[in-house]
Motif scaffolding. Structure first.
Motif, PDB file in Angstrom:
ATOM      1  N   LYS A 122       0.880  -1.295   0.089  1.00  0.00           N
ATOM      2  CA  LYS A 122       0.023   0.057   0.023  1.00  0.00           C
ATOM      3  C   LYS A 122       0.780   1.195   0.054  1.00  0.00           C
ATOM      4  CE  LYS A 122      -3.879  -2.374   0.542  1.00  0.00           C
ATOM      5  NZ  LYS A 122      -4.940  -2.324  -0.625  1.00  0.00           N
ATOM      6  N   SER A 145     -10.743   0.284   5.165  1.00  0.00           N
ATOM      7  CA  SER A 145      -9.733  -0.667   4.789  1.00  0.00           C
ATOM      8  C   SER A 145      -9.849  -1.909   5.882  1.00  0.00           C
ATOM      9  CB  SER A 145      -8.544  -0.024   5.506  1.00  0.00           C
ATOM     10  OG  SER A 145      -7.305  -0.834   5.579  1.00  0.00           O
ATOM     11  N   LEU A 252      -9.135  -4.678  -6.026  1.00  0.00           N
ATOM     12  CA  LEU A 252      -8.749  -4.800  -7.023  1.00  0.00           C
ATOM     13  C   LEU A 252      -8.037  -3.519  -7.795  1.00  0.00           C
ATOM     14  CD1 LEU A 252     -11.978  -6.663  -8.855  1.00  0.00           C
ATOM     15  CD2 LEU A 252      -9.662  -7.626  -7.867  1.00  0.00           C
ATOM     16  N   ILE A 330      -8.252  -9.511   1.875  1.00  0.00           N
ATOM     17  CA  ILE A 330      -8.918  -9.598   0.516  1.00  0.00           C
ATOM     18  C   ILE A 330     -10.480 -10.182   0.943  1.00  0.00           C
ATOM     19  CG2 ILE A 330      -7.178  -9.592  -1.045  1.00  0.00           C
ATOM     20  CD1 ILE A 330      -7.293 -12.654  -1.041  1.00  0.00           C
ATOM     21  N   ALA A 377      -3.477 -13.173   2.913  1.00  0.00           N
ATOM     22  CA  ALA A 377      -3.885 -12.627   1.309  1.00  0.00           C
ATOM     23  C   ALA A 377      -2.772 -12.985   0.589  1.00  0.00           C
ATOM     24  CB  ALA A 377      -4.474 -11.396   1.301  1.00  0.00           C
ATOM     25  N   THR A 405       1.916  -9.291  -1.195  1.00  0.00           N
ATOM     26  CA  THR A 405       1.615  -8.151  -0.726  1.00  0.00           C
ATOM     27  C   THR A 405       1.793  -7.396   0.545  1.00  0.00           C
ATOM     28  OG1 THR A 405      -0.581  -9.275  -0.558  1.00  0.00           O
ATOM     29  CG2 THR A 405      -0.144  -8.020  -2.762  1.00  0.00           C
TER      30      THR A 405
HETATM   31  N1  F0G Z   1      -3.000  -8.070  -0.292  1.00  0.00           N
HETATM   32  C1  F0G Z   1      -2.799  -7.575   0.747  1.00  0.00           C
HETATM   33  C2  F0G Z   1      -1.913  -7.817   1.936  1.00  0.00           C
HETATM   34  C3  F0G Z   1      -3.923  -6.327   1.097  1.00  0.00           C
HETATM   35  O1  F0G Z   1      -3.915  -5.624   1.991  1.00  0.00           O
HETATM   36  C4  F0G Z   1      -4.701  -6.176  -0.068  1.00  0.00           C
HETATM   37  C5  F0G Z   1      -5.846  -5.125   0.090  1.00  0.00           C
HETATM   38  C6  F0G Z   1      -4.860  -6.986  -1.337  1.00  0.00           C
HETATM   39  C7  F0G Z   1      -3.866  -7.926  -1.208  1.00  0.00           C
HETATM   40  C8  F0G Z   1      -5.597  -6.715  -2.290  1.00  0.00           C
HETATM   41  O2  F0G Z   1      -5.480  -5.747  -3.164  1.00  0.00           O
HETATM   42  O3  F0G Z   1      -7.511  -4.316  -3.081  1.00  0.00           O
HETATM   43  O4  F0G Z   1      -5.533  -3.931  -4.549  1.00  0.00           O
HETATM   44  O5  F0G Z   1      -6.884  -5.995  -4.751  1.00  0.00           O
HETATM   45  N2  F0G Z   1      -6.115  -4.516   1.197  1.00  0.00           N
HETATM   46  C9  F0G Z   1      -6.907  -3.408   1.226  1.00  0.00           C
HETATM   47  C10 F0G Z   1      -6.812  -2.728   2.529  1.00  0.00           C
HETATM   48  C11 F0G Z   1      -8.476  -3.407   0.797  1.00  0.00           C
HETATM   49  O6  F0G Z   1      -7.750  -2.118   2.977  1.00  0.00           O
HETATM   50  O7  F0G Z   1      -5.648  -2.555   3.276  1.00  0.00           O
HETATM   51  P1  F0G Z   1      -6.444  -4.863  -4.014  1.00  0.00           P
END
Ligand code: F0G
Length: 459
Positions: A122, A145, A252, A330, A377, A405
Motif C-alpha cells: 500500500k 480498510s 482490485l 481480501i 492474502a 503483498t
Molecule cells: N494483499 C494485501 C496484503 C492487501 O492488504 C490487499 C488489500 C490486497 C492483497 C488486495 O489488493 O485491493 O488492490 O486488490 N487491502 C486493502 C486494505 C483492501 O484496505 O488494506 P487490492
C-alpha cells in the motif's frame, strides 16, 4: 495540462484538472484515471534510463522505489512528492516455492512488498496519493480498510504531518498487526459495525459530506504509485518481461494499476509485450471470479455490462452473502475497482481463479518455510499459481512472478494457529473455516526446564 484526470468510460471520457478532488466521474459516475499528454512530456527512450537514478540515492526521490520512476507518473512537481522511503523491495527467485507450485525450471519469483515501511504494498500508492492530497491542500485524509491501507495512511500522515488520518475498519475484521499500526501511528480509528464493504460505502459518503480527502484505491493517484511495483519487477528482471504476474484480488486496485502500467509502457514503446495477469480471489470473497468466469463479464472496449453487475450484487444482497476468509486483507465482496481490473485482464490476456482457505494457508506455510514471511492474502498468489500450473494454464517452465503483498507480522494469529501452538486459536482461525490439515506445520515443542531433556531435543 500535461497530467489530467479522465473518465474510464469510453462513452464519456470527460477530463478534469489534476487539481480537482473527485472520487468518480461527476458526469457519469465511472472510475477515473490519471492520464498524461505523453507527447509533451520527457518520456525516457528505454527503461534502462531509470538505472541512472541508482547512483543518486542521496536524493530521496531517487531512493524511493516509487519516485525513481517519476517520469512514468508525472502528475506532481518534484518538490511536492511525498516519500518515506517506500519501495525498497526485492524480487527473489525461489526454487523451493517453485517446486511446490509444480514448476520445473525454478522460474518462480516472489516480489516481496512486505518490505515497505508499513509492511505492505500500500505504501507505493500512499506515497502518490498523499502527494496529490498535498497538491490540493488536504488537511485530513480517510480510508476504509481491511487493515493495510489504514496502516499505510496512518504511517504517511504521522511521518509527514501533512494531514490528519481517519481510518474506517470493519469491527473485529482486521488483523491485530494492522490495527496496532493504525493506533500506534495515531490515526483516528473508527470501527464500523459491519465489514469492509460496509465501511467502503460509508467512507465515500463521509468524503462527500465532510470534504475529507479519500485515500482508498478509488483514488486514481494512489494507483499511479502502485504501477511502480511492476516497474520494479521489470527492473529486477533486467527489463525482461515475465510470462505471468500473479496477484491476490481484493478491492482490485493492484491488478488495475498493473494493467495500466503495462498499457502505458506498451503505448510508450518501452515494452514489446505485456505479461499475462492472473488475479486470485479467496473462495470466500469471490465476486470477481464469479462475474468473470460464471457471468462472462468483460471489459468489452469499456462497455462493461453494468446490468450484469447490478443483478449479481442484488442476488448477493438477497442471499445476504458476506465475504468470509482467513485472508482478511481480501475479505471483500464489492471491489470498487472492478471495471479497471476488467481492463487490465483484457489487456494482459488475464485469468481469474479462486483458492480455498486450505490452499491459502498451505501456500503461506511453504512461502514462510522458504524465507519469505507473508500474510494469508499474499499467499493466495502462490496458491493461485499452483492451481494454474495444475490446470496447465501456466506452463511449468514459464517465468512467473507472484506478488507477496503484505508482511508475515501483519497477522501472526493466522501463522501461529497453523503451526499448532494453541488448539483454541486453531479452531478459531482454521478449523472453523474448513481447514482440516496443516501438513507443513512446524509445531513448537514443550520441554521441562531440565538441561538433559533440553539437550535431548538438539538431536
Ligand atoms: N494483499 C494485501 C496484503 C492487501 O492488504 C490487499 C488489500 C490486497 C492483497 C488486495 O489488493 O485491493 O488492490 O486488490 N487491502 C486493502 C486494505 C483492501 O484496505 O488494506 P487490492
Amino acid at each position: 495540462m500535461r497530467a489530467f484526470q479522465r473518465c474510464v468510460n469510453p462513452n464519456c471520457q470527460a477530463t478534469f484538472d489534476v487539481a480537482e478532488v473527485l472520487r468518480r466521474c461527476p458526469r457519469c459516475g465511472a472510475l477515473l484515471d490519471v492520464d498524461y499528454e505523453w507527447d509533451k512530456l520527457p518520456v525516457p527512450k528505454s527503461l534502462a534510463h531509470f538505472e541512472r537514478y541508482w547512483a543518486e540515492r542521496s536524493n530521496p526521490l531517487n531512493f524511493s522505489g516509487v519516485w525513481r520512476f517519476r517520469e512514468l507518473l508525472p502528475f506532481a512537481p518534484e518538490e511536492l512528492c511525498v516519500t518515506v522511503g517506500e519501495g525498497q523491495t526485492i524480487l527473489r527467485q525461489s526454487e523451493e516455492v517453485g517446486k511446490y507450485v509444480g514448476m520445473t525450471t525454478g522460474e518462480l519469483h516472489l516480489q516481496y512488498e512486505g518490505l515497505n515501511p508499513s509492511g505492505s504494498f500500500k505504501d507505493n500508492g500512499m506515497a502518490a496519493g498523499t502527494t496529490h492530497g498535498r497538491m490540493v491542500g488536504a488537511t485530513s485524509a480517510a480510508c476504509a480498510s481491511t487493515g493495510n491501507t489504514s496502516a499505510s495512511l496512518a504511517l504517511y500522515c504521522s511521518a509527514t504531518r501533512l494531514m490528519k488520518s481517519i481510518v474506517f475498519v470493519g469491527s473485529g475484521k482486521i488483523a491485530y498487526g494492522k490495527l496496532s499500526q493504525a493506533l500506534d501511528y495515531g490515526a483516528r480509528t473508527v470501527q464500523i459495525q459491519g465489514d469492509f464493504d460496509d465501511a467502503m460505502a460509508r467512507v465515500q459518503e463521509v468524503a462527500q459530506r465532510s470534504g475529507v480527502y479519500l485515500l482508498n484505491s478509488l483514488n486514481p493517484f494512489r494507483l499511479e504509485g502502485q504501477k511502480t511495483i511492476m516497474f520494479r519487477v521489470l527492473e529486477a528482471l533486467r527489463w525482461e518481461i515475465p510470462d505471468w504476474i500473479v496477484v491476490p484480488g481484493g478491492n482490485l486496485g493492484n491488478s488495475s494499476a498493473f494493467g495500466k502500467a503495462f498499457i502505458e509502457l506498451t503505448k510508450l514503446g518501452l515494452i514489446k509485450r505485456a505479461p499475462r495477469l492472473a488475479v486470485i480471489n479467496a473462495a470466500g470473497a469471490d465476486s470477481l471470479y464469479r462475474l468473470y468466469n460464471d457471468e462472462g463479464l468483460r471489459w468489452n472496449g469499456g462497455n462493461v455490462d453494468q446490468t450484469k453487475i447490478d443483478a449479481f450484487y442484488a442476488q448477493m444482497d438477497r442471499e445476504n452473502r458476506r465475504a468470509h476468509t482467513i485472508a482478511s486483507a481480501i475479505e471483500i465482496n464489492r471491489p470498487v475497482n472492478l471495471t479497471k481490473c476488467l481492463r487490465a485482464l483484457d489487456f494482459c490476456d488475464g485469468v481469474v481463479r479462486k483458492v480455498s482457505e486450505q490452499e491459502i494457508v498451505d501456500a503461506k506455510a511453504q512461502i514462510g518455510a522458504n524465507g519469505f514471511g507473508c500474510e494469508p492474502a499474499s499467499a493466495a498468489s502462490v496458491a493461485g499459481a499452483k492451481r494454474l500450473v495444475d490446470e496447465g494454464v501456466i506452463g511449468k517452465d514459464e517465468r512467473v512472478v507472484c506478488i507477496l503483498t503484505g508482511h508475515q507480522l501483519k497477522d501472526p494469529n493466522a501463522t501461529v494457529a497453523y503451526h499448532g501452538v494453541d488448539r483454541e486459536l486453531y479452531e478459531k482461525y482454521l478449523g472453523s473455516r474448513g481447514v482440516e490439515q496443516t501438513p507443513f506445520a512446524n509445531r513448537p515443542v514443550g520441554v521441562e526446564n531440565d538441561i538433559e531433556k533440553i539437550l535431548a531435543l538438539m538431536k
